[in-house]
Design a protein around this motif. Structure first.
Motif, PDB file in Angstrom:
ATOM      1  N   GLN A  10      61.682  99.486 194.742  1.00 14.28           N
ATOM      2  CA  GLN A  10      62.192  98.355 195.140  1.00 14.28           C
ATOM      3  C   GLN A  10      61.253  97.226 194.246  1.00 14.28           C
ATOM      4  N   SER A  33      61.852  92.698 201.394  1.00 15.43           N
ATOM      5  CA  SER A  33      61.996  94.195 201.330  1.00 15.43           C
ATOM      6  C   SER A  33      63.081  94.646 202.392  1.00 15.43           C
ATOM      7  N   TYR A  37      66.701  96.445 201.553  1.00 17.37           N
ATOM      8  CA  TYR A  37      67.071  97.822 202.154  1.00 17.37           C
ATOM      9  C   TYR A  37      68.313  97.646 203.084  1.00 17.37           C
ATOM     10  N   CYS A  40      71.636  97.881 201.248  1.00 14.32           N
ATOM     11  CA  CYS A  40      71.623  99.042 200.152  1.00 14.32           C
ATOM     12  C   CYS A  40      72.679  99.925 200.719  1.00 14.32           C
ATOM     13  N   LYS A  55      57.313 100.273 195.919  1.00 19.27           N
ATOM     14  CA  LYS A  55      57.549  98.774 195.810  1.00 19.27           C
ATOM     15  C   LYS A  55      56.754  98.402 194.933  1.00 19.27           C
ATOM     16  N   PRO A 103      66.534  99.181 197.229  1.00 25.04           N
ATOM     17  CA  PRO A 103      65.930 100.134 196.205  1.00 25.04           C
ATOM     18  C   PRO A 103      67.159 100.787 195.335  1.00 25.04           C
TER      19      PRO A 103
END
Length: 119
Positions: A10, A33, A37, A40, A55, A103
């Protein structure tokens, strides 16, 4: 000992033109984050989780940079999430503070964020 190779990561990008305490910056990066996520796909989530959740935290000079990166990421099929602050503590409501990407495969993210400096 050799450095571990990661296939996925990420990129979390924080604005440097918005005055925030270190704690506030950390919270905004964490929001970026989790939000990226959540947006995704399941396969990428599983692959990223299984290899250790790499990350990288980067700096952007302004809001325009975040918008440009978000557009480029979405065009490349990368999860992208802008973080807009509620304004309950340090900054005005609605201020966009951070961007979460991925990611995603490292090489795809590097093409987009390679010019940014580490925080």
């Amino acid at each position: 000992m050799s450095e571990r190779e990661f296939e996925y990561k990420q990129c979390l990008i924080i604005r440097t033109d918005v005055k925030m305490s270190q704690g506030k910056r950390c919270a905004q990066i964490a929001h970026a984050s989790v939000s990226a996520y959540d947006n995704c796909g399941a396969i990428l989530k599983k692959k990223w989780l299984s290899e250790g959740q790499k990350k990288v935290v980067l700096k952007a000079n302004d809001l325009k940079t975040l918008y440009e990166l978000k557009s480029l990421a979405e065009a490349a099929g990368i999860s992208a999430s802008l973080i807009q602050d509620a304004g309950l503590t340090e900054i005005p409501p609605g201020t966009i503070t951070a961007l979460g990407l991925g990611p995603a495969p490292c090489e795809k993210l590097d093409r987009l964020t390679g010019d940014l400096s580490l925080l």
